[in-house]
Design a protein around this motif. Structure first.
Motif, PDB file in Angstrom:
ATOM      1  N   ASP A 115       0.911  -1.048  -0.004  1.00  0.00           N
ATOM      2  CA  ASP A 115       0.057   0.027   0.001  1.00  0.00           C
ATOM      3  C   ASP A 115       0.769   1.231  -0.093  1.00  0.00           C
ATOM      4  N   VAL A 116       0.463   2.191  -0.455  1.00  0.00           N
ATOM      5  CA  VAL A 116       0.983   3.838  -0.681  1.00  0.00           C
ATOM      6  C   VAL A 116       0.960   4.175   0.835  1.00  0.00           C
ATOM      7  N   GLY A 176      -1.718  12.993   6.691  1.00  0.00           N
ATOM      8  CA  GLY A 176      -2.497  14.035   7.394  1.00  0.00           C
ATOM      9  C   GLY A 176      -2.970  13.691   8.943  1.00  0.00           C
ATOM     10  N   GLU A 177      -2.986  12.229   8.910  1.00  0.00           N
ATOM     11  CA  GLU A 177      -3.593  11.912  10.406  1.00  0.00           C
ATOM     12  C   GLU A 177      -2.746  11.630  11.218  1.00  0.00           C
ATOM     13  N   PHE A 178      -2.720  11.883  12.493  1.00  0.00           N
ATOM     14  CA  PHE A 178      -1.821  11.465  13.429  1.00  0.00           C
ATOM     15  C   PHE A 178      -1.840   9.971  13.576  1.00  0.00           C
ATOM     16  N   LEU A 179      -0.722   9.377  13.632  1.00  0.00           N
ATOM     17  CA  LEU A 179      -0.347   7.981  13.551  1.00  0.00           C
ATOM     18  C   LEU A 179       0.169   7.522  15.057  1.00  0.00           C
ATOM     19  N   ILE A 193       2.910   0.539  10.550  1.00  0.00           N
ATOM     20  CA  ILE A 193       2.231   0.726   9.000  1.00  0.00           C
ATOM     21  C   ILE A 193       1.952  -0.643   8.496  1.00  0.00           C
ATOM     22  N   GLY A 194       1.860  -1.472   9.294  1.00  0.00           N
ATOM     23  CA  GLY A 194       1.304  -2.704   8.891  1.00  0.00           C
ATOM     24  C   GLY A 194       2.136  -3.795   8.318  1.00  0.00           C
TER      25      GLY A 194
END
Length: 514
Positions: A115-116, A176-179, A193-194
């Motif tokens: 995934d990107v 753009g979303e807090f991880l 990131i999986g």
């Protein structure tokens, strides 16, 4: 922009470039852009393999590094000096043909991501935990074209940091979303990131003579002592380094007038790996017991990914972590006002009021550090007196922007999208108080990482510490323990290291007798 010393250092690095590098520069004519332009022009002047072109990037001022091969975007928004200078130097070398130094298993995990991933890390140039995140994501981008990473310098892009309620670094964002925030490693970032570490990565391991669980100074020292005895030694941990890597200045290790936690543990890792210790990271131990159906008595260690490793002896050195207060807002405002590392996060509170909870050495050291950066620091100590060394207290009381409140029981942390106030109760009068703060640094001691042992035969104290004897022996035959996870009275790096040596020697004596 760069002083001559940095230019000389960088010139030596750039001599190693194998292929051409293009720097895509996105700037205007303001002061911040001039700083970034000056940095890039200084860099380009040091190598004829570097070309600078104008480019329109999502952030301005910023620049992109591009090599001649297919890879993801690597962007630096701001000037990567301070602790991030090394991140920049490594990134430009890697896009210039120098292969990143990572193990084959990690490389495969990175390349398997389909995934990107559009990732951003907001950093402080004084943060010693930020470079590992930046460097890890940049390596991922070099090895996988679907991974893009932007480093954002928080002080230059303060409005971006404030809009995203960033009050602790590193702060990682995806699309753009807090991880996630705080200290991370390559393994933990890949999981984030999986890309999980499979149990297959631990399969087909022959039984060890000594298996060490943990990655801090106690574990590393145990590995050194065991390996030097000539026995087959393994080390398994979520990551190598332990809590020490979160400590910047260390001045109480014999033989080291001054060192820094990340450097100290990097040297220990180099020593461990040079002794052919099988270092296995990316998984946590979840159970320990005597192995079933083994011709010779073995200890079985189960990992949280389902893998099982067997060994004739085991040394548990899982260390400890910061103790939580258990009050409202403590976890909700983490990275949004609640912090632990003054070196990393202190600069984000410049000119603001903050609190430090805890009057021991760590709390008072944090207060002294913060006082030089923030508007005002309020120390809240639960007991009637501070517990810090007198020399630290003398320094503390010489500061004119510090208030000390004793007999204070912190009851809650409150705010809207970020921390705005702290509430506490005076333990003498019972009166409740509210204190307006924008940051709160919690320094109230440690909790041993031993929850996974509660159902095992390894006996723990009522504080969760592993009970050991003078050899580091636990209640489970063949299992030893060391460091901050045990019932040792003092929690110090040198004590942890010494107990690691003791436990390894105890395990070796057990092997000799059995």
């Amino acid at each position: 922009m760069l002083d001559q010393n940095l230019k000389n250092q960088l010139a030596q690095y750039l001599d190693m470039l194998k292929t051409e590098v293009t720097i895509g520069l996105s700037v205007t004519n303001d002061e911040k852009s001039n700083k970034v332009r000056g940095f890039v022009e200084d860099v380009a002047s040091l190598s004829d393999k570097i070309t600078v072109v104008e480019k329109d990037l999502a952030y301005t001022p910023a620049f992109e590094l591009k090599g001649v091969f297919d890879h993801g975007q690597i962007i630096f928004a701001g000037v990567p000096l301070g602790h991030e200078f090394a991140s920049f130097a490594l990134a430009i070398l890697q896009v210039g043909g120098i292969v990143p130094k990572i193990d084959e298993g990690t490389k495969k995990r990175i390349q398997a991501i389909e995934d990107v991933q559009n990732l951003e890390t907001i950093v402080s140039l004084s943060c010693h935990n930020c470079p590992e995140v930046v460097q890890s994501f940049n390596i991922m981008a070099v090895l996988n074209p679907k991974i893009n990473h932007t480093m954002i310098e928080g002080s230059m892009f303060q409005e971006t940091a404030e809009d995203r309620d960033v009050l602790a670094v590193p702060a990682i964002f995806k699309d753009g979303e807090f991880l996630e925030g705080g200290k991370q490693t390559m393994d933990s970032l890949l999981e984030l990131i999986g890309s999980k570490k499979s149990s297959d990565d631990f399969a087909d391991k022959p039984a060890f003579d000594v298996l060490i669980i943990g990655g801090g100074p106690a574990a590393a020292t145990a590995a050194v002592y065991a390996a030097r005895k000539g026995v087959k030694t393994g080390l398994v941990a979520s990551e190598f380094g332990g809590q020490v890597v979160e400590t910047l200045g260390i001045e109480n290790i014999p033989g080291f007038k001054y060192t820094e936690g990340p450097d100290f543990m990097a040297n220990m890792k180099e020593q461990v790996t040079a002794l052919d210790v099988d270092v296995m990271t990316g998984a946590l131990a979840s159970d320990i017991k005597e192995a079933e159906n083994s011709s010779n008595r073995l200890i079985e260690v189960e990992l949280d990914n389902g893998a099982k490793i067997e060994s004739r002896t085991v040394v548990i050195a899982t260390g400890a972590r910061w103790r939580l207060l258990g009050i409202p807002g403590e976890t909700e405002f983490r990275n949004k006002g609640v912090a632990y590392c003054t070196h990393c996060d202190g600069p984000l509170f410049k000119g603001k009021p903050v609190a430090v909870i805890g009057g021991g050495n760590s709390g008072i050291e944090a207060t002294i550090d913060l006082a030089a950066m923030v508007d005002h620091v309020t120390v809240l100590e639960f007991l009637p007196e501070l517990k810090a060394d007198q020399v630290l207290q003398d320094n503390l009381y010489s500061l004119n922007n510090v208030t000390v409140i004793k007999n204070a029981q912190t009851t809650g942390l409150y705010g809207d999208s970020r921390l705005e106030r702290l509430e506490y109760t005076d333990r003498e009068s019972g009166q409740e108080h509210s204190l307006e703060v924008e940051g709160c640094f919690i320094q109230v001691g440690l909790v041993p990482n031993t929850e996974w042992l509660k159902e095992s035969e390894v006996k723990l104290t009522d504080r969760g510490e592993i009970l050991v004897d003078g050899e580091g022996k636990t209640s489970l035959e063949g299992v030893y323990a060391a460091g901050d996870a045990t019932n040792t009275v003092f929690k110090q790096i040198v004590i942890a290291a010494g107990s690691g040596a003791t436990a390894a020697l105890g395990a070796f004596n057990y092997l000799m007798r059995n």
